[in-house]
Design an enzyme around this catalytic site. Sequence first.
Site, mmCIF file in Angstrom:
data_model
loop_
_atom_site.group_PDB
_atom_site.id
_atom_site.type_symbol
_atom_site.label_atom_id
_atom_site.label_comp_id
_atom_site.label_asym_id
_atom_site.label_seq_id
_atom_site.Cartn_x
_atom_site.Cartn_y
_atom_site.Cartn_z
ATOM 1 N N CYS A 106 41.074 8.111 -29.131
ATOM 2 C CA CYS A 106 40.750 9.515 -29.333
ATOM 3 C C CYS A 106 39.254 9.792 -29.228
ATOM 4 O O CYS A 106 38.425 8.910 -29.332
ATOM 5 C CB CYS A 106 41.221 10.020 -30.686
ATOM 6 S SG CYS A 106 42.810 9.394 -31.171
ATOM 7 N N ARG B 60 39.094 9.912 -23.405
ATOM 8 C CA ARG B 60 39.514 9.005 -24.477
ATOM 9 C C ARG B 60 40.946 9.266 -24.943
ATOM 10 O O ARG B 60 41.449 8.580 -25.834
ATOM 11 C CB ARG B 60 38.572 9.153 -25.679
ATOM 12 C CG ARG B 60 37.128 8.954 -25.334
ATOM 13 C CD ARG B 60 36.246 9.267 -26.507
ATOM 14 N NE ARG B 60 36.316 8.246 -27.509
ATOM 15 C CZ ARG B 60 35.577 7.157 -27.542
ATOM 16 N NH1 ARG B 60 34.691 6.955 -26.587
ATOM 17 N NH2 ARG B 60 35.707 6.273 -28.497
ATOM 18 N N ASN C 8 39.206 8.479 -35.390
ATOM 19 C CA ASN C 8 39.442 7.645 -34.215
ATOM 20 C C ASN C 8 39.551 6.208 -34.720
ATOM 21 O O ASN C 8 38.603 5.701 -35.323
ATOM 22 C CB ASN C 8 38.258 7.809 -33.252
ATOM 23 C CG ASN C 8 38.197 6.742 -32.165
ATOM 24 O OD1 ASN C 8 37.133 6.437 -31.670
ATOM 25 N ND2 ASN C 8 39.318 6.181 -31.797
ATOM 26 N N GLY C 9 40.701 5.586 -34.514
ATOM 27 C CA GLY C 9 40.886 4.211 -34.973
ATOM 28 C C GLY C 9 42.313 3.990 -35.431
ATOM 29 O O GLY C 9 43.190 4.822 -35.180
ATOM 30 N N GLU D 35 46.821 -5.625 -9.088
ATOM 31 C CA GLU D 35 46.195 -4.305 -9.169
ATOM 32 C C GLU D 35 47.028 -3.258 -8.420
ATOM 33 O O GLU D 35 47.166 -2.119 -8.880
ATOM 34 C CB GLU D 35 44.764 -4.388 -8.606
ATOM 35 C CG GLU D 35 44.005 -3.083 -8.579
ATOM 36 C CD GLU D 35 43.804 -2.424 -9.947
ATOM 37 O OE1 GLU D 35 44.071 -3.060 -10.987
ATOM 38 O OE2 GLU D 35 43.398 -1.254 -9.967
ATOM 39 N N LYS E 213 48.413 0.060 -10.238
ATOM 40 C CA LYS E 213 48.137 1.428 -9.783
ATOM 41 C C LYS E 213 49.439 2.203 -9.647
ATOM 42 O O LYS E 213 49.539 3.347 -10.068
ATOM 43 C CB LYS E 213 47.413 1.431 -8.419
ATOM 44 C CG LYS E 213 45.983 1.091 -8.424
ATOM 45 C CD LYS E 213 45.059 2.119 -9.027
ATOM 46 C CE LYS E 213 44.885 1.964 -10.482
ATOM 47 N NZ LYS E 213 44.035 1.048 -11.092
ATOM 48 N N GLU F 4 50.949 3.009 -13.076
ATOM 49 C CA GLU F 4 50.128 3.950 -13.849
ATOM 50 C C GLU F 4 50.340 5.389 -13.412
ATOM 51 O O GLU F 4 50.454 6.275 -14.260
ATOM 52 C CB GLU F 4 48.628 3.630 -13.650
ATOM 53 C CG GLU F 4 48.119 2.472 -14.469
ATOM 54 C CD GLU F 4 46.636 2.209 -14.223
ATOM 55 O OE1 GLU F 4 45.918 1.988 -15.189
ATOM 56 O OE2 GLU F 4 46.193 2.223 -13.049
ATOM 57 N N HIS G 272 60.848 -18.725 -8.966
ATOM 58 C CA HIS G 272 61.120 -19.274 -10.298
ATOM 59 C C HIS G 272 61.692 -18.221 -11.241
ATOM 60 O O HIS G 272 61.437 -18.268 -12.446
ATOM 61 C CB HIS G 272 59.840 -19.897 -10.872
ATOM 62 C CG HIS G 272 59.323 -21.014 -10.039
ATOM 63 N ND1 HIS G 272 60.010 -22.196 -9.861
ATOM 64 C CD2 HIS G 272 58.208 -21.125 -9.276
ATOM 65 C CE1 HIS G 272 59.336 -22.987 -9.056
ATOM 66 N NE2 HIS G 272 58.237 -22.355 -8.678
ATOM 67 N N LYS H 227 41.449 7.018 -20.319
ATOM 68 C CA LYS H 227 40.432 6.347 -19.504
ATOM 69 C C LYS H 227 39.777 5.221 -20.300
ATOM 70 O O LYS H 227 39.470 4.170 -19.759
ATOM 71 C CB LYS H 227 39.387 7.387 -19.076
ATOM 72 C CG LYS H 227 38.330 6.873 -18.153
ATOM 73 C CD LYS H 227 38.855 6.811 -16.739
ATOM 74 C CE LYS H 227 37.919 6.071 -15.811
ATOM 75 N NZ LYS H 227 38.686 5.337 -14.781
HETATM 76 C C1 G6P Z 1 42.411 1.742 -19.837
HETATM 77 C C2 G6P Z 1 42.329 2.440 -18.497
HETATM 78 C C3 G6P Z 1 42.392 1.401 -17.379
HETATM 79 C C4 G6P Z 1 41.295 0.356 -17.564
HETATM 80 C C5 G6P Z 1 41.398 -0.301 -18.947
HETATM 81 C C6 G6P Z 1 40.179 -1.161 -19.232
HETATM 82 O O1 G6P Z 1 43.674 1.211 -20.019
HETATM 83 O O2 G6P Z 1 43.377 3.368 -18.356
HETATM 84 O O3 G6P Z 1 42.202 2.045 -16.131
HETATM 85 O O4 G6P Z 1 41.404 -0.608 -16.584
HETATM 86 O O5 G6P Z 1 41.432 0.709 -19.956
HETATM 87 O O6 G6P Z 1 39.060 -0.319 -19.324
HETATM 88 P P1 G6P Z 1 37.577 -0.785 -19.156
HETATM 89 O O7 G6P Z 1 36.767 0.460 -19.417
HETATM 90 O O8 G6P Z 1 37.320 -1.837 -20.189
HETATM 91 O O9 G6P Z 1 37.407 -1.299 -17.785
#
Ligand code: G6P
Length: 613
Positions: A2, A27, A103-104, A486, A490, A493, A509, A608
């Site tokens: 948050c 956040r 936040n926490g 990755e 993507k 996500e 396997h 993010k």
């Molecule tokens: C969140 C984001 C991801 C990101 C991850 C690590 O889950 O949605 O896109 O890869 O955090 O974030 P960082 O800022 O440590 O790269």
Amino acid sequence: MCGIVGYVGSEAALGVLVDGLHRLEYRGYDSAGVAVVGDGAIEIEKCAGKVGDLASRVDDSGIAARAATLGIGHTRWATHGAPTGINAHPHSDCTGRIAIVHNGIIENHRSLAAALRERGHDLKSATDSELLAHLLEEGLSEGRSLSEAALEVLGEVEGSVAMVTIDRDDPGRLVAVRRDSPLLVGIGSDSAVVASDIPAILEHTRRVVVMSDGQVAEVGPGEITVFASDGAKVAVEPKEINWDLQSPEKAGYPDFMLKEIHEQPSAIRDTIRGRFEDGKLRLDEVHGDEGFLRNINKIVVVACGTSFHAGMVAKYAIEHWARIPVEIDLASEFRYRDPVLDDKALVVAVSQSGETADTVAACRYAKSLGARVVAVCNVVDSSMAREADAVLYTRAGPEVGVAATKTFTAQMAAMELLALYLAQVRESLSSHEIGEIATELGRIPGLVDANLESWSEQAKRASQSVGRSKDFFFLGRGVGYPVAMEGALKLKEISYLHAEGYAAGEMKHGPIALVEPGVVVVVIATSGHVKAKVLSNMQEMKARGATVLVIANDGDDAAIEEADFAFTVPEVSEMLSPLIDVVPCQLFAYEIALSRGLDVDKPRNLAKTVTVE
Ligand code: G6P
């Protein structure tokens, strides 16, 4: 997690709070709220949805105290309790005297909630955070000041707490508390802004106090008094923030994600700029003590999410070029697995934001074991940049799309530079070899640029033909493996489809049992010493009825003709190929998400920056 913000000053608080929340929305964005101290009462407006939804409610309604000059706000990423209006912050106590934003995570929330209920408190939400308001209420009722009560509450709760609270009966100040989640206080001439991050502060002032763990602050217009956990006053000196906010615009693109995919050539270019000159790598930020770098006994890369995949590429590159053993660990696992580290170990913490709670904690833990920490991050002055012994900044510019794209390619470029730098210091490659690789790295941005349009077209066609499938595998070997991971991340996500990244050789396997007609398999089969083996794995998928998409080099007819669909990419050396191969994967995920009508910039349930463990 948050984003939290608080304001006290002479302006109308509502505007400052909503603006600050917009800046902190990276956040979390599942619900939002504000509280202001009006005419002898606290008024709260909150709702499920994004900050824009809250802003409309605030405009249309609701809050009578439009001129109130004290308030708090919150944008949420749910941990305890669904993202509903009731669970949105701010939360109030039973009397309505105070309101809090948090936040926490409060780890002992069950026992605290049970005890509070037993003592007659009416807990309205399913959150852990609301407890804080009721615990403060008890402290106040026993005659303590709000900051004394806050210090006491900090002793009672376990877990991470960044909290800002306001008191109806004391409309001239806020109280802020910090442990393990970030909290900063901007001190203006006749105002103050408390926030989770600098972007919510910079518009008001450049003088910022970074609160330390265990501290409580009383914040008034233009002033701050900080107390340590034993209640003693602590002298603090605001630091001057000397960078500016860039306000990201879509620049004609329909969304930030596509814009940021297209910014990858410049993100890579800017990240490598000035770091290879006169035939030598110059990582001034990292060099510190070359004697130490020559004697490193191992490197441990720690990261989360997409950054973890960049770390996987680093493992291949560092081991191959610098011949140093590299472990890679998810930051959330690292500090709980009792890792073996000493003062000859180098820990590389990779993070776009530099704020991911698990990765920040991993840095601290590594340092406590005596290891040196280099942070690779994109945000100047972030928590990780401050914690680490050295920082290698990626220079991708602000990334708004929640699913990382340009910061991923910038991270890989930075890690490739780090690997080459270590090879230079340890003389495991000749300067001629290093020069050749660095020169080729310098050509990658141009290659990505030249191919973006054709990959977009290929991605549109591929999404039309397989976009209705429900199951996707992404397979690769060697450095193609992190690309596969990755690519799958993507897709899940932003399109909410089931996608798994696998090391191609591992499919037999177990996971191969899932392969049948209707399953789509994306195979990363660009040139490299394991390509023939990848192509055999691709045949195994075809033989079981999967639809196969291949990422292959231009002109590689053997790979292209065997697949149902091909993305064609220019051939580069194996270690550098992830910088190219991942881009069609990003565009493929993007096109599928668009065809499903989804918000690619703010996918559901994600944030993010993840500031909770
Ligand atoms: C969140 C984001 C991801 C990101 C991850 C690590 O889950 O949605 O896109 O890869 O955090 O974030 P960082 O800022 O440590 O790269």
